[in-house]
Write a protein that holds these residues in place. Structure first.
Motif, short mmCIF file in Angstrom:
data_model
loop_
_atom_site.label_atom_id
_atom_site.label_comp_id
_atom_site.label_asym_id
_atom_site.label_seq_id
_atom_site.Cartn_x
_atom_site.Cartn_y
_atom_site.Cartn_z
N HIS A 85 -9.92 -4.51 11.87
CA HIS A 85 -8.94 -3.47 11.54
C HIS A 85 -7.76 -4.14 10.84
N VAL A 86 -7.62 -3.88 9.55
CA VAL A 86 -6.59 -4.51 8.72
C VAL A 86 -5.48 -3.50 8.46
N GLN A 87 -4.28 -3.85 8.86
CA GLN A 87 -3.13 -2.99 8.61
C GLN A 87 -2.60 -3.23 7.20
N LEU A 88 -2.62 -2.19 6.38
CA LEU A 88 -2.11 -2.31 5.01
C LEU A 88 -0.59 -2.13 5.05
N ASN A 89 0.08 -3.22 5.48
CA ASN A 89 1.49 -3.11 5.84
C ASN A 89 2.46 -3.50 4.72
N ARG A 90 1.95 -3.62 3.48
CA ARG A 90 2.85 -3.85 2.34
C ARG A 90 3.36 -2.54 1.76
N LEU A 91 2.98 -1.42 2.35
CA LEU A 91 3.39 -0.09 1.86
C LEU A 91 4.73 0.30 2.46
N GLU A 92 5.41 1.23 1.81
CA GLU A 92 6.71 1.68 2.29
C GLU A 92 6.59 2.75 3.37
#
Length: 471
Positions: free
Chosen positions: A11-18
């Motif tokens: 489970h990869v968190q796409l945490n570069r988003l605003e």
């Protein structure tokens, strides 16, 4: 471990988003008080409606392409129903029959030292649940607290085929995946909860266990190693392995049973009525064109462009920050010398101190390599300079060299030290003349002590040999 069968769900968190996956809440929830980054949408309150974050989907497509997947023409979100405290609305918006990407693969180095192709079944998008904080271990906690700040964050679940054959190979796959994600700039692995792993493991011919929500790569290795031992012990006692979901207890380094394994039918998937299907085929060409140079391609270029060994190229390209650091240094110094000192020396010193490459100024590395190229300092002195800079014992290489007297010894000083050492080590001289090469190395060591490491070992070795053979 030919009898071991491992598949991973990452489970990869796409945490570069605003903002989160289906609402406008900020993704910058780390270090915030619990339950302060929430809204009616991510909490699933009655009457709230989700809206798809297009940038999240584009990031998911990027990952799918980088993993050599086929990107589906149309993708659809479903409701995955389960009742658990980490999702207050009682279901998770996920994907089922129409995932974002399918049938991919990446290469890893297997236990036998040969590259192996690990197939990827699918990569699909979903929202992250909240975070549970147990008062004690999960099986003995007196109570559990829940923080919904993470709820609704964009997740990409990468599901492998059961192609992995050892905990070490599982770690190698995760390292490779993390490297790709960081090159794509869709993921920050330093953040808590950024990547979590469910590991499915069985011994050939037996039922599998699933170890849920392992947070660290070392934890994955330890959990899988424990499970292999546990399942083998059961097999030796003729006890059947039960298909179940287990939890890895990091304090005790064991797995504990949580519940019997559930299947897809238990989640009662059905299409999310508040979200329409997305036709994404037309997005793919532009996203493919925007992909950056990925780790394998950069490794091949380093070998081709800089003449590096494959081992050095791999060491320098695994982390994008290290690769960028190396190219800054190589642009102003001898690339092969820079590679040796960054890959073999600097990375080792950083790892010892648990520091990242950003802790060292590339300008300082340029200066050190240039001093080595100009034969102004020895390798021994260069290591000392790197250590002092990391330990904040000086502000520049030249300051440290001057204050500690680490400049290379003058030729006459070295020649005097050689003469003294040869005269003092008559026994070693006799041993060398009798055929012992090791005796010569002993004399070289004495010279290095006399010059306090400021002489070149290679030069000293040649001088000592010449002096001894003239006797």
């Amino acid at each position: 471990m030919d009898d071991v069968i491992i598949g991973l769900e990452i489970h990869v968190q796409l945490n570069r988003l605003e903002s989160k996956m289906f609402c406008g809440c900020s993704t910058k929830y780390h270090n915030s008080p619990p339950n302060t980054h929430t809204c009616p949408v991510c909490l699933g309150l009655p009457g709230s409606l989700p809206v798809i974050n297009r940038k999240a989907v584009e990031s998911g497509i990027k990952v799918g392409l980088a993993l050599n997947c086929h990107i589906e023409e149309e993708t659809l979100f479903y409701r995955k129903n389960y009742y658990y405290p980490d999702l207050s609305k009682g279901f998770q918006i996920s994907q089922y029959d129409y995932p974002l990407a399918t049938n991919g693969h990446i290469m890893i180095l297997g236990d036998d030292g040969i590259e192996r192709n690990i197939r990827i079944n699918r990569a699909h998008m979903e929202e992250d649940p909240g975070r549970l904080v147990h008062a004690g271990t999960i099986d003995r906690a007196k109570y559990t607290m829940v923080d919904y700040n993470r709820c609704g964050m964009s997740l990409l679940e990468v599901v492998t085929e059961p192609d992995l054959r050892s905990p070490k190979e599982a770690r190698a796959f995760l390292d490779k995946l993390k490297s790709i994600l960081e090159y794509l700039d869709v993921f920050d692995g330093s953040l808590e909860g950024a990547m979590r792993v469910d590991a499915n493991i069985s011994l050939r011919g037996g039922d599998r266990s699933e170890v849920k929500n392992i947070s660290g790569f070392k934890g994955v290795e330890k959990a899988l190693s424990y499970e292999i031992t546990r399942q083998r012990n059961l097999a030796r006692r003729n006890i059947k392995v039960v298909q179940e979901t287990r939890h890895f207890d990091e304090l005790r380094n064991i797995t504990v049973s949580i519940r019997s394994k559930v299947g897809a039918h238990d989640y009662r998937y059905f299409p999310e009525a508040d979200l329409v299907a997305m036709r994404i085929a037309s997005w793919v060409p532009a996203i493919r064109d925007s992909l950056p140079e990925l780790p394998d391609s950069r490794r091949e270029r380093f070998v081709r462009q800089y003449g590096l060994t494959d081992d050095h190229a791999k060491s320098l390209t695994t982390e994008i920050k290290v690769a960028d650091f190396y190219e800054l240094v190589a642009a102003r110094t001898a690339p092969k010398i820079a590679a040796v000192w960054i890959a073999d020396v600097l990375k080792g010193e950083l790892n010892y101190r648990n520091l990242g490459i950003e802790s060292f100024d590339p300008e300082h590395m340029v200066q050190i390599v240039q001093l080595l190229e100009g034969d102004e300092i020895t390798e021994h002195s260069a290591v000392a300079v790197i250590r002092d800079l990391l330990d904040k014992k000086g502000s520049s290489p030249q300051e440290i060299i001057t204050s500690r007297g680490l400049g290379k010894a003058e030729d006459d000083v070295v020649e005097k030290a050689v003469a003294e050492a040869v005269a003092e080590c008559s026994a070693a001289v006799a041993d060398y003349r009798a055929g012992s090469e090791r005796a010569l190395n002993y004399i070289v060591g004495q010279v290095m002590k006399k010059t306090r490491g400021k002489a070149s070992p290679g030069e000293v070795h040649d001088l000592v040999r010449a002096q001894v053979e003239r006797l």
